[in-house]
Design a protein around this motif. Structure first.
Motif, short mmCIF file in Angstrom:
data_model
loop_
_atom_site.label_atom_id
_atom_site.label_comp_id
_atom_site.label_asym_id
_atom_site.label_seq_id
_atom_site.Cartn_x
_atom_site.Cartn_y
_atom_site.Cartn_z
N GLU A 47 0.83 -1.21 0.00
CA GLU A 47 0.00 0.00 0.00
C GLU A 47 0.86 1.26 0.00
OE1 GLU A 47 -2.21 3.37 1.62
OE2 GLU A 47 -0.62 2.28 2.68
N VAL A 48 1.98 1.22 0.71
CA VAL A 48 2.90 2.36 0.72
C VAL A 48 3.55 2.53 -0.65
CG1 VAL A 48 5.08 3.24 1.70
CG2 VAL A 48 3.34 2.23 3.20
N VAL A 49 3.94 1.42 -1.28
CA VAL A 49 4.53 1.48 -2.62
C VAL A 49 3.54 2.11 -3.60
CG1 VAL A 49 5.43 0.14 -4.56
CG2 VAL A 49 6.01 -0.53 -2.21
N GLN A 50 2.30 1.68 -3.56
CA GLN A 50 1.29 2.20 -4.48
C GLN A 50 1.05 3.69 -4.27
OE1 GLN A 50 -1.72 -0.67 -3.35
NE2 GLN A 50 -1.40 -1.89 -5.21
N GLU B 181 2.60 13.11 2.86
CA GLU B 181 1.90 11.93 2.35
C GLU B 181 1.91 10.79 3.35
OE1 GLU B 181 -0.19 9.34 -0.06
OE2 GLU B 181 0.19 11.46 -0.49
N PHE B 182 3.05 10.61 4.06
CA PHE B 182 3.21 9.43 4.92
C PHE B 182 3.43 9.83 6.37
CE2 PHE B 182 4.81 7.96 0.74
CZ PHE B 182 3.91 6.93 0.52
N ASP B 183 2.64 9.22 7.23
CA ASP B 183 2.84 9.34 8.66
C ASP B 183 4.04 8.47 9.05
OD1 ASP B 183 2.18 8.11 11.55
OD2 ASP B 183 1.22 10.08 11.36
N PRO B 184 4.81 8.84 10.09
CA PRO B 184 5.96 8.02 10.51
C PRO B 184 5.60 6.58 10.85
CG PRO B 184 6.07 10.18 11.54
CD PRO B 184 4.74 10.11 10.85
N THR B 185 4.35 6.33 11.19
CA THR B 185 3.94 4.95 11.47
C THR B 185 3.72 4.15 10.19
OG1 THR B 185 1.58 5.53 11.53
CG2 THR B 185 2.81 5.67 13.60
N GLU B 186 3.71 4.83 9.05
CA GLU B 186 3.47 4.17 7.77
C GLU B 186 4.76 3.93 6.99
OE1 GLU B 186 -0.84 5.80 6.39
OE2 GLU B 186 0.82 7.24 6.30
#
Length: 323
Positions: free
Chosen positions: A130-133, A217-222
């Protein structure tokens, strides 16, 4: 110990300001590559390779810890020629033991032929699908190029001349071959071949805008966002990965306590790495943030054989443990 030239002796004299460390016997050194063990010509000096190999032969552990992908470490591991060399790569996402191929170790091939090293995988923490996408969508929206690291292959989705310029610069810098891919990595994703890291490349002099976009775009937990060694790229990792965590994972494999490890680095991706180790060392050319958290700040650079100098100093003090 390897003898030094008059110039090397002068460097040692300039290093006398190194503060005394706590009386502790260290069993391993973990070395960053770019800007630390590698010179500005991006090579390991012969004198350092010989010294590190000598330490290993006496039972002291030598480890490479780098943001580079695995293939970007092989040439330098071959220069060291240390059997079962611990390597932490992709900023802590992957770890393995590197050994020369049997043909090299038997002396039947040129020492620089490292085409068939023996790799023993230890750990590999991949970027979630999901992170890659989401990273692919973000890159397409802002015009960034992506490099996708899967095992020993590196793929890129170059779509314009700027993208090709960036990937060419990266190949020139690291020597890593980049394979072009047209489908935004969909075939790899369908096969669940998830990357150890993603590299975003951009025509952005300081990278500030690109890092801001990624952090929004990304939270540190992601995901873990890492500022690149050069200003024109940055990395996206599994949220659980950084070089400090990678060092901890490797030490667990080797059964070496972290407080018996020396970590030497220079870049912002080395912050957790130096903090995790028993002794964190910054070379003179290190980033200000790294110098601020280091236990020791050296008076000499990567071109002055900085890692070897501090290890020689500690060896002379009796602070290196040999098995």
């Amino acid at each position: 110990m390897t003898s030094t030239s008059n110039d090397d002796d002068a460097i040692v004299e300039r290093a006398k300001k190194i503060p005394k460390t706590l009386k502790r016997r260290y069993r391993m050194v973990a070395l960053d590559l770019d800007g630390t063990l590698l010179s500005t010509k991006r090579t390991v000096a012969n004198v350092q390779a010989e010294y590190l190999r000598g330490l290993s032969e006496k039972g002291f552990h030598v480890c490479i810890a780098t943001g580079r992908a695995a293939t970007g470490t092989y040439d330098h591991a071959a220069k060291l020629q240390i059997p079962k060399l611990p390597v932490v790569c992709s900023n802590g996402s992957r770890g393995f033991f590197w050994s020369p191929s049997s043909s090299i170790s038997d002396g039947n091939e040129d020492d620089n032929d490292n085409s068939a090293p023996m790799i023993e995988e230890l750990f590999h923490h991949q970027v979630p699908k999901e992170v890659v996408q989401r990273a692919i969508r973000m890159a397409n929206q802002h015009g960034y190029c992506i490099q996708y690291y899967y095992m020993d292959s590196v793929y890129a989705n170059q779509k314009n001349p700027t993208h090709y310029k960036c990937t060419t610069m990266y190949t020139d810098y690291t020597g890593v071959r980049i394979d072009h891919i047209d489908d935004d990595f969909q075939e790899l994703l369908e096969k669940n071949h998830l990357p150890s890291k993603l590299l975003l490349l951009f025509d952005d002099k300081d990278g500030t805008k690109a890092r801001q976009v990624a952090n929004e775009e990304f939270d540190p937990t992601e995901a873990t966002i890492v500022k690149g060694y050069c200003s024109w790229f940055m990395e996206i990792l599994n949220a659980t990965s950084n070089k400090g965590v990678g060092l901890r994972r490797m030490c667990h494999q080797l059964e070496i306590p972290l407080d018996q490890v020396i970590a030497i680095g220079d870049g912002c991706n080395d912050l957790e790495f130096l903090q995790m180790a028993g002794l964190g060392v910054a070379v003179k050319n290190a980033e200000p943030e790294v110098k601020e958290i280091a236990d020791i700040n050296l008076d000499f650079t990567n071109d002055d054989h900085g890692p070897m100098r501090i290890l020689q100093e500690l060896e002379e003090k009796g602070e290196l443990a040999f098995q």
